[in-house]
Design an enzyme around this catalytic site. Sequence first.
Site, PDB file in Angstrom:
ATOM      1  N   CYS A 292      72.343 138.417  58.059  1.00 14.07           N
ATOM      2  CA  CYS A 292      71.805 139.004  56.823  1.00 14.07           C
ATOM      3  C   CYS A 292      70.352 139.446  56.926  1.00 14.07           C
ATOM      4  O   CYS A 292      70.060 140.637  56.840  1.00 14.07           O
ATOM      5  CB  CYS A 292      71.933 137.990  55.691  1.00 14.07           C
ATOM      6  SG  CYS A 292      73.636 137.505  55.409  1.00 14.07           S
TER       7      CYS A 292
HETATM    8  N1  LIG Z   1      77.668 134.908  56.794  1.00 13.36           N
HETATM    9  C1  LIG Z   1      76.877 134.762  55.756  1.00 13.36           C
HETATM   10  O1  LIG Z   1      76.251 133.750  55.595  1.00 13.36           O
HETATM   11  C2  LIG Z   1      76.739 135.847  54.705  1.00 13.36           C
HETATM   12  C3  LIG Z   1      76.011 135.542  53.543  1.00 13.36           C
HETATM   13  C4  LIG Z   1      75.895 136.509  52.549  1.00 13.36           C
HETATM   14  C5  LIG Z   1      76.498 137.747  52.733  1.00 13.36           C
HETATM   15  N2  LIG Z   1      77.181 138.033  53.881  1.00 13.36           N
HETATM   16  C6  LIG Z   1      77.815 139.347  53.996  1.00 13.36           C
HETATM   17  O2  LIG Z   1      79.229 139.192  53.889  1.00 13.36           O
HETATM   18  C7  LIG Z   1      79.897 140.153  54.710  1.00 13.36           C
HETATM   19  C8  LIG Z   1      80.842 139.456  55.659  1.00 13.36           C
HETATM   20  O3  LIG Z   1      80.087 138.627  56.518  1.00 13.36           O
HETATM   21  P1  LIG Z   1      80.735 137.483  57.402  1.00 13.36           P
HETATM   22  O4  LIG Z   1      79.579 136.667  57.866  1.00 13.36           O
HETATM   23  O5  LIG Z   1      81.854 136.811  56.705  1.00 13.36           O
HETATM   24  O6  LIG Z   1      81.339 138.356  58.608  1.00 13.36           O
HETATM   25  P2  LIG Z   1      82.356 137.863  59.746  1.00 13.36           P
HETATM   26  O7  LIG Z   1      82.160 138.761  60.912  1.00 13.36           O
HETATM   27  O8  LIG Z   1      82.255 136.389  59.927  1.00 13.36           O
HETATM   28  O9  LIG Z   1      83.798 138.130  59.126  1.00 13.36           O
HETATM   29  C9  LIG Z   1      84.282 139.389  58.835  1.00 13.36           C
HETATM   30  C10 LIG Z   1      85.774 139.392  59.044  1.00 13.36           C
HETATM   31  O10 LIG Z   1      86.260 140.679  58.660  1.00 13.36           O
HETATM   32  C11 LIG Z   1      87.316 141.026  59.552  1.00 13.36           C
HETATM   33  N3  LIG Z   1      87.556 142.458  59.474  1.00 13.36           N
HETATM   34  C12 LIG Z   1      86.807 143.470  59.977  1.00 13.36           C
HETATM   35  N4  LIG Z   1      87.363 144.656  59.655  1.00 13.36           N
HETATM   36  C13 LIG Z   1      88.472 144.392  58.942  1.00 13.36           C
HETATM   37  C14 LIG Z   1      89.481 145.185  58.346  1.00 13.36           C
HETATM   38  N5  LIG Z   1      89.452 146.520  58.412  1.00 13.36           N
HETATM   39  N6  LIG Z   1      90.490 144.559  57.702  1.00 13.36           N
HETATM   40  C15 LIG Z   1      90.540 143.209  57.633  1.00 13.36           C
HETATM   41  N7  LIG Z   1      89.635 142.402  58.184  1.00 13.36           N
HETATM   42  C16 LIG Z   1      88.605 142.988  58.832  1.00 13.36           C
HETATM   43  C17 LIG Z   1      86.823 140.526  60.888  1.00 13.36           C
HETATM   44  O11 LIG Z   1      87.883 140.397  61.822  1.00 13.36           O
HETATM   45  C18 LIG Z   1      86.206 139.187  60.504  1.00 13.36           C
HETATM   46  O12 LIG Z   1      87.135 138.139  60.563  1.00 13.36           O
HETATM   47  C19 LIG Z   1      78.784 140.949  55.381  1.00 13.36           C
HETATM   48  O13 LIG Z   1      78.514 142.095  54.635  1.00 13.36           O
HETATM   49  C20 LIG Z   1      77.604 140.020  55.326  1.00 13.36           C
HETATM   50  O14 LIG Z   1      76.383 140.726  55.344  1.00 13.36           O
HETATM   51  C21 LIG Z   1      77.325 137.098  54.855  1.00 13.36           C
END
Ligand SMILES: NC(=O)c1ccc[n+]([C@@H]2O[C@H](COP(=O)([O-])OP(=O)(O)OC[C@H]3O[C@@H](n4cnc5c(N)ncnc54)[C@H](O)[C@@H]3O)[C@@H](O)[C@H]2O)c1
Length: 454
Positions: A292
Amino acid sequence: MTITNHTPAARSVDAIKIRIQQRQARVGIIGLGYVGLPLALLYSEQKFRVTGFDIDQRKVEILAQGGSYIYRISPEEIQAAKAQGFSATSDYSRIREMDAVIICVPTPLNEYHEPDLSFITGTTHALAPHIQESQLIVLESTTYPGTTEEVMVPILERENQQGLKAARGAASSRPEFFVAFSPEREDPGNTTVARHDIPKVVGGLNPQAAELACALYGSIFRRTVPVSSPAVAEMTKLLENIYRCVNIALVNELKMLCLRMGLDIWEVIAAASTKPFGFHPFYPGPGLGGHCIPVDPFYLSWKAKEWDFHTRFIELAGEINTNMPYHVLASVGAALNRQKKAVNGSRVLVLGVAYKRDIDDLRESPALTIIELLQKEGAQVSYHDPYFPFIGKGRKYDLQMKRSELENLGQYDCVLIVTDHSDYDYRRIVAEAQLVVDTRNATKGIVSAKIVPC
Ligand SMILES: NC(=O)c1ccc[n+]([C@@H]2O[C@H](COP(=O)([O-])OP(=O)(O)OC[C@H]3O[C@@H](n4cnc5c(N)ncnc54)[C@H](O)[C@@H]3O)[C@@H](O)[C@H]2O)c1
């Protein structure tokens, strides 16, 4: 906010709200990563039947077997959710069965430091043919203001098979689906605030979408905070992260000044934190990490250019924070120099490679940059991290390193604390090591000439 008119759309909003209240609403979560999987479990705990969607077949299979691929989520939690009807799939046609779909896919930067929306657009293209009338589609991925309305909604409208339109303005009688943006605010590793106690900001494309999304989130979060549009909700998340990024840059810069002046920045921050108003502490470190804070601000600076606007705070903070791993390299070099040693040929043990304390997440970790910088200067680098037995290949690195044992620390010319995991016995580390460069104040309270604050 309660809508009392009796158009078909309003009636369906009421019907879905009742389904939510009675836990009969079907919830689909797309993207079962660090955000999506815990969210799926929260709904499951509240007795919803949840379907997770992910294109990563490995994740789908692990979940199908009742396993987990996220350290802080136990297989028992997955099994409990399965007993509650949770399942995972890659089959987007099952979107049709859902009342609400929440999208939690990645939003990284590309190699030019520009927003990479390909995961959002890829998901939206896959989703569009299957959406149904009155379904609620919520985006949670962090992104620039306008993404939901300008990028996602046009694809959903163009590519759905029933000519459905996104509900805008007042309730209408044409076939519609509902759209909202609600940012994820999780703080990985933070055990002081339960996830359901973090208020959930919700921006609906119209009042009904907001009402539905608030009902959906209200079933798992104690408080929802409706705002007037998806763009306001998108901007809210960016403000929060930019606030962190800029303040971390500020303390990083002041830390470097304090080091030069012989002052302890940590003591200064602790003293300033006693002010009961107007000061919130941020802490310096070896550089920004995680999905982030190093990434999200640049979503806004990119979008701002469309408006002929230059976001100088974001750029300056980025410059200072990006420089921190180079500062760490220079500090290790100076510390070794005082012992009449060069970085070239020295053995350095990097302690902690996760991007922050007590989590199993390597993304954008400054440790990776620091390891590469040290290696480039000829250091023989080893690492230890309780969460990572191996560091392979990531988006920007290819280290292929195996974890060293945390023993015989005297063999290293320098032990470099990059991530202050709470499992470490820092007294023992300082006692055994020849030299300890500490980027996190992990050795606070230990008095030893071997410790070099960095
Ligand atoms: N990790 C954090 O602490 C956090 C906190 C706040 C916000 N965010 C935001 O949340 C969002 C997700 O982050 P995350 O950390 O969970 O990411 P991540 O990479 O852990 O998980 C994302 C998942 O989406 C899947 N994916 C990708 N394309 C896809 C598709 N077309 N169809 C289905 N699944 C698909 C991936 O395989 C993966 O499992 C981002 O925008 C991030 O900035 C994350």
